[in-house]
Scaffold this motif. Structure first.
Motif, PDB file in Angstrom:
ATOM      1  N   PHE A 176       0.846  -1.181   0.000  1.00 51.67           N
ATOM      2  CA  PHE A 176       0.000   0.000   0.000  1.00 51.67           C
ATOM      3  C   PHE A 176       0.890   1.243   0.000  1.00 51.67           C
ATOM      4  O   PHE A 176       1.621   1.494   0.965  1.00 51.67           O
ATOM      5  N   TYR A 177       0.839   2.000  -1.090  1.00 49.24           N
ATOM      6  CA  TYR A 177       1.652   3.209  -1.234  1.00 49.24           C
ATOM      7  C   TYR A 177       0.779   4.415  -0.927  1.00 49.24           C
ATOM      8  O   TYR A 177      -0.216   4.674  -1.607  1.00 49.24           O
ATOM      9  N   LEU A 178       1.166   5.146   0.120  1.00 48.43           N
ATOM     10  CA  LEU A 178       0.347   6.225   0.674  1.00 48.43           C
ATOM     11  C   LEU A 178       0.942   7.590   0.350  1.00 48.43           C
ATOM     12  O   LEU A 178       2.174   7.748   0.313  1.00 48.43           O
ATOM     13  N   PRO A 179       0.107   8.611   0.162  1.00 51.42           N
ATOM     14  CA  PRO A 179       0.642   9.973  -0.013  1.00 51.42           C
ATOM     15  C   PRO A 179       1.460  10.368   1.201  1.00 51.42           C
ATOM     16  O   PRO A 179       1.093  10.057   2.339  1.00 51.42           O
ATOM     17  N   ILE A 180       2.571  11.042   0.973  1.00 45.72           N
ATOM     18  CA  ILE A 180       3.447  11.408   2.084  1.00 45.72           C
ATOM     19  C   ILE A 180       2.736  12.312   3.084  1.00 45.72           C
ATOM     20  O   ILE A 180       3.020  12.295   4.280  1.00 45.72           O
ATOM     21  N   THR A 181       1.748  13.082   2.627  1.00 48.50           N
ATOM     22  CA  THR A 181       1.011  13.987   3.516  1.00 48.50           C
ATOM     23  C   THR A 181       0.086  13.241   4.464  1.00 48.50           C
ATOM     24  O   THR A 181      -0.440  13.839   5.405  1.00 48.50           O
ATOM     25  N   SER A 182      -0.121  11.943   4.244  1.00 48.26           N
ATOM     26  CA  SER A 182      -0.987  11.158   5.130  1.00 48.26           C
ATOM     27  C   SER A 182      -0.207  10.483   6.252  1.00 48.26           C
ATOM     28  O   SER A 182      -0.793   9.794   7.085  1.00 48.26           O
ATOM     29  N   VAL A 183       1.103  10.679   6.274  1.00 49.24           N
ATOM     30  CA  VAL A 183       1.970  10.013   7.250  1.00 49.24           C
ATOM     31  C   VAL A 183       2.509  11.023   8.253  1.00 49.24           C
ATOM     32  O   VAL A 183       2.820  12.173   7.898  1.00 49.24           O
ATOM     33  N   ARG A 184       2.625  10.614   9.515  1.00 46.40           N
ATOM     34  CA  ARG A 184       3.174  11.493  10.559  1.00 46.40           C
ATOM     35  C   ARG A 184       4.674  11.669  10.341  1.00 46.40           C
ATOM     36  O   ARG A 184       5.489  10.837  10.744  1.00 46.40           O
ATOM     37  N   LEU A 185       5.040  12.775   9.749  1.00 50.42           N
ATOM     38  CA  LEU A 185       6.447  13.009   9.417  1.00 50.42           C
ATOM     39  C   LEU A 185       7.300  13.250  10.649  1.00 50.42           C
ATOM     40  O   LEU A 185       8.528  13.092  10.602  1.00 50.42           O
ATOM     41  N   ASP A 186       6.658  13.652  11.768  1.00 53.50           N
ATOM     42  CA  ASP A 186       7.427  13.887  12.990  1.00 53.50           C
ATOM     43  C   ASP A 186       8.016  12.601  13.560  1.00 53.50           C
ATOM     44  O   ASP A 186       8.939  12.649  14.388  1.00 53.50           O
ATOM     45  N   LEU A 187       7.519  11.441  13.103  1.00 52.36           N
ATOM     46  CA  LEU A 187       8.022  10.163  13.591  1.00 52.36           C
ATOM     47  C   LEU A 187       9.046   9.534  12.656  1.00 52.36           C
ATOM     48  O   LEU A 187       9.584   8.472  12.943  1.00 52.36           O
ATOM     49  N   LEU A 188       9.302  10.194  11.535  1.00 53.80           N
ATOM     50  CA  LEU A 188      10.187   9.607  10.529  1.00 53.80           C
ATOM     51  C   LEU A 188      11.592  10.203  10.603  1.00 53.80           C
ATOM     52  O   LEU A 188      11.777  11.378  10.893  1.00 53.80           O
ATOM     53  N   ARG A 189      12.550   9.345  10.308  1.00 56.43           N
ATOM     54  CA  ARG A 189      13.951   9.786  10.201  1.00 56.43           C
ATOM     55  C   ARG A 189      14.523   9.178   8.931  1.00 56.43           C
ATOM     56  O   ARG A 189      14.427   7.970   8.708  1.00 56.43           O
ATOM     57  N   GLU A 190      15.130  10.009   8.094  1.00 58.95           N
ATOM     58  CA  GLU A 190      15.719   9.536   6.841  1.00 58.95           C
ATOM     59  C   GLU A 190      16.808   8.513   7.135  1.00 58.95           C
ATOM     60  O   GLU A 190      17.651   8.703   8.008  1.00 58.95           O
ATOM     61  N   SER A 191      16.762   7.410   6.401  1.00 53.98           N
ATOM     62  CA  SER A 191      17.755   6.350   6.548  1.00 53.98           C
ATOM     63  C   SER A 191      18.783   6.449   5.434  1.00 53.98           C
ATOM     64  O   SER A 191      18.494   6.961   4.348  1.00 53.98           O
ATOM     65  N   ALA A 192      19.972   5.914   5.689  1.00 52.34           N
ATOM     66  CA  ALA A 192      21.018   5.893   4.664  1.00 52.34           C
ATOM     67  C   ALA A 192      20.883   4.686   3.745  1.00 52.34           C
ATOM     68  O   ALA A 192      21.592   4.573   2.742  1.00 52.34           O
ATOM     69  N   THR A 193      19.944   3.796   4.049  1.00 48.09           N
ATOM     70  CA  THR A 193      19.778   2.581   3.259  1.00 48.09           C
ATOM     71  C   THR A 193      19.246   2.896   1.862  1.00 48.09           C
ATOM     72  O   THR A 193      18.316   3.690   1.707  1.00 48.09           O
ATOM     73  N   VAL A 194      19.829   2.259   0.867  1.00 51.19           N
ATOM     74  CA  VAL A 194      19.362   2.368  -0.517  1.00 51.19           C
ATOM     75  C   VAL A 194      19.375   0.966  -1.115  1.00 51.19           C
ATOM     76  O   VAL A 194      20.351   0.230  -0.988  1.00 51.19           O
ATOM     77  N   THR A 195      18.269   0.579  -1.743  1.00 50.34           N
ATOM     78  CA  THR A 195      18.203  -0.705  -2.427  1.00 50.34           C
ATOM     79  C   THR A 195      17.708  -0.492  -3.851  1.00 50.34           C
ATOM     80  O   THR A 195      17.233   0.594  -4.188  1.00 50.34           O
ATOM     81  N   ALA A 196      17.817  -1.520  -4.666  1.00 48.47           N
ATOM     82  CA  ALA A 196      17.363  -1.405  -6.056  1.00 48.47           C
ATOM     83  C   ALA A 196      16.568  -2.629  -6.443  1.00 48.47           C
ATOM     84  O   ALA A 196      16.853  -3.747  -5.995  1.00 48.47           O
ATOM     85  N   CYS A 197      15.569  -2.404  -7.276  1.00 47.89           N
ATOM     86  CA  CYS A 197      14.689  -3.461  -7.761  1.00 47.89           C
ATOM     87  C   CYS A 197      14.571  -3.328  -9.279  1.00 47.89           C
ATOM     88  O   CYS A 197      14.356  -2.217  -9.773  1.00 47.89           O
ATOM     89  N   PRO A 198      14.711  -4.413 -10.033  1.00 49.92           N
ATOM     90  CA  PRO A 198      14.616  -4.294 -11.492  1.00 49.92           C
ATOM     91  C   PRO A 198      13.215  -3.939 -11.970  1.00 49.92           C
ATOM     92  O   PRO A 198      13.048  -3.479 -13.099  1.00 49.92           O
ATOM     93  N   TYR A 199      12.211  -4.143 -11.128  1.00 46.34           N
ATOM     94  CA  TYR A 199      10.821  -3.875 -11.529  1.00 46.34           C
ATOM     95  C   TYR A 199      10.374  -2.468 -11.148  1.00 46.34           C
ATOM     96  O   TYR A 199       9.557  -1.866 -11.844  1.00 46.34           O
ATOM     97  N   LYS A 200      10.910  -1.947 -10.036  1.00 50.19           N
ATOM     98  CA  LYS A 200      10.394  -0.674  -9.508  1.00 50.19           C
ATOM     99  C   LYS A 200      11.423   0.444  -9.503  1.00 50.19           C
ATOM    100  O   LYS A 200      11.058   1.614  -9.596  1.00 50.19           O
TER     101      LYS A 200
END
Length: 271
Positions: A176-200
């Motif tokens: 389920f992909y949600l609009p960023i405005t629907s998520v509590r941004l005060d609880l989020l912290r940017e991670s350094a993790t980066v992954t790759a997918c051939p489909y997405k």
């Protein structure tokens, strides 16, 4: 997902003794391999080979390699053709890789395995492919849904969206992909993790962080971090363009309520 094998001798012997999970001709698709600024292999007779059940690799006919780019070091443990394979070195310009197997016997006879990430690039026709070839038996569909979604982490609501994009990927739970405005941004912290997918495409991540700000906050004032529990694609592949910038939670690790009903947490390789 399994990492690339470290011991090519063991992989080759296993494939010769037990065979791959399955194979499938990729023809008439043109497949090219680029290394050191040159196309070192060019074929319309590549073969999908499933070394394991998760995704295929491209194996390329030995005759499709440019003259002189493959060599066989004398120190190779598999230098005897009696082993049914040889380890090889692929080189062009100033670039080389020894992550190469040339098969001489069995169902993979005259095919060459070049480790996907050991060369500069792979191309299907004139389109570059990343991470690994797409599985021809797998598909990804993105559909818009007006059913509301709530996400709870340890009982705390962290997202509430009146609608979302649902992504269906063969063999994995619906996402389920949600609009960023629907998520509590005060609880989020940017991670350094980066992954790759051939489909997405290339994914970035957020941690969800509770407490550690105010005295008496949840967790007794101690910060509690749920690592890489949210991901998103800034510039997804064309077939998944609708999810650009939307946030997705691992529904294996959080509670998701869809249209007023709490969903059972799925079991997957990411559980």
């Amino acid at each position: 997902m399994p990492p690339p094998p470290r011991n090519l001798d063991e992989l080759a012997r296993s494939l010769l003794a037990n065979g791959p999970v399955k194979t499938l001709p990729a023809a008439p698709k043109r497949v090219r391999v680029r290394l050191g600024g040159s196309y070192v292999a060019d074929t319309t007779r590549a073969v999908y080979v499933w070394e394991h059940a998760y995704y295929p690799m491209y194996y390329v006919p030995s005759e499709s390699f440019a003259e002189g780019v493959l060599s066989y070091p004398d120190s190779s443990a598999s230098s005897s053709t009696g082993n049914g394979y040889r380890l090889a070195v692929l080189g062009a310009g100033d670039a080389t890789t020894d992550r190469v197997i040339v098969f001489r016997e069995g169902v993979l006879k005259d095919l060459v395995r070049v480790e996907f990430g050991a060369v500069d690039a792979w191309f299907e026709e004139d389109t570059r492919i990343d991470v690994h070839p797409k599985d021809p038996f797998k598909r990804v569909d993105v559909v818009f849904s007006s059913r509301p979604v709530r996400v709870l982490v340890h009982g705390t609501e962290v997202a509430h969206a009146p609608s979302c994009f649902q992504l269906y990927e063969t063999g994995l739970p619906v996402r389920f992909y949600l609009p960023i405005t629907s998520v509590r941004l005060d609880l989020l912290r940017e991670s350094a993790t980066v992954t790759a997918c051939p489909y997405k495409g290339v994914a970035n991540y957020y941690d969800v962080v509770f407490g550690g700000v105010e005295k008496g906050a949840q967790g007794g004032g101690k910060e509690q971090t749920l690592k890489d529990i949210i991901w998103y694609y800034k510039t997804p592949k064309l077939e998944c363009a609708a999810i650009a910038g939307c946030l997705c939670f691992y529904n294996e690790k959080v509670d998701i309520e869809l249209d007023g009903k709490v969903l059972e947490r799925p079991t997957s390789p990411f559980s």
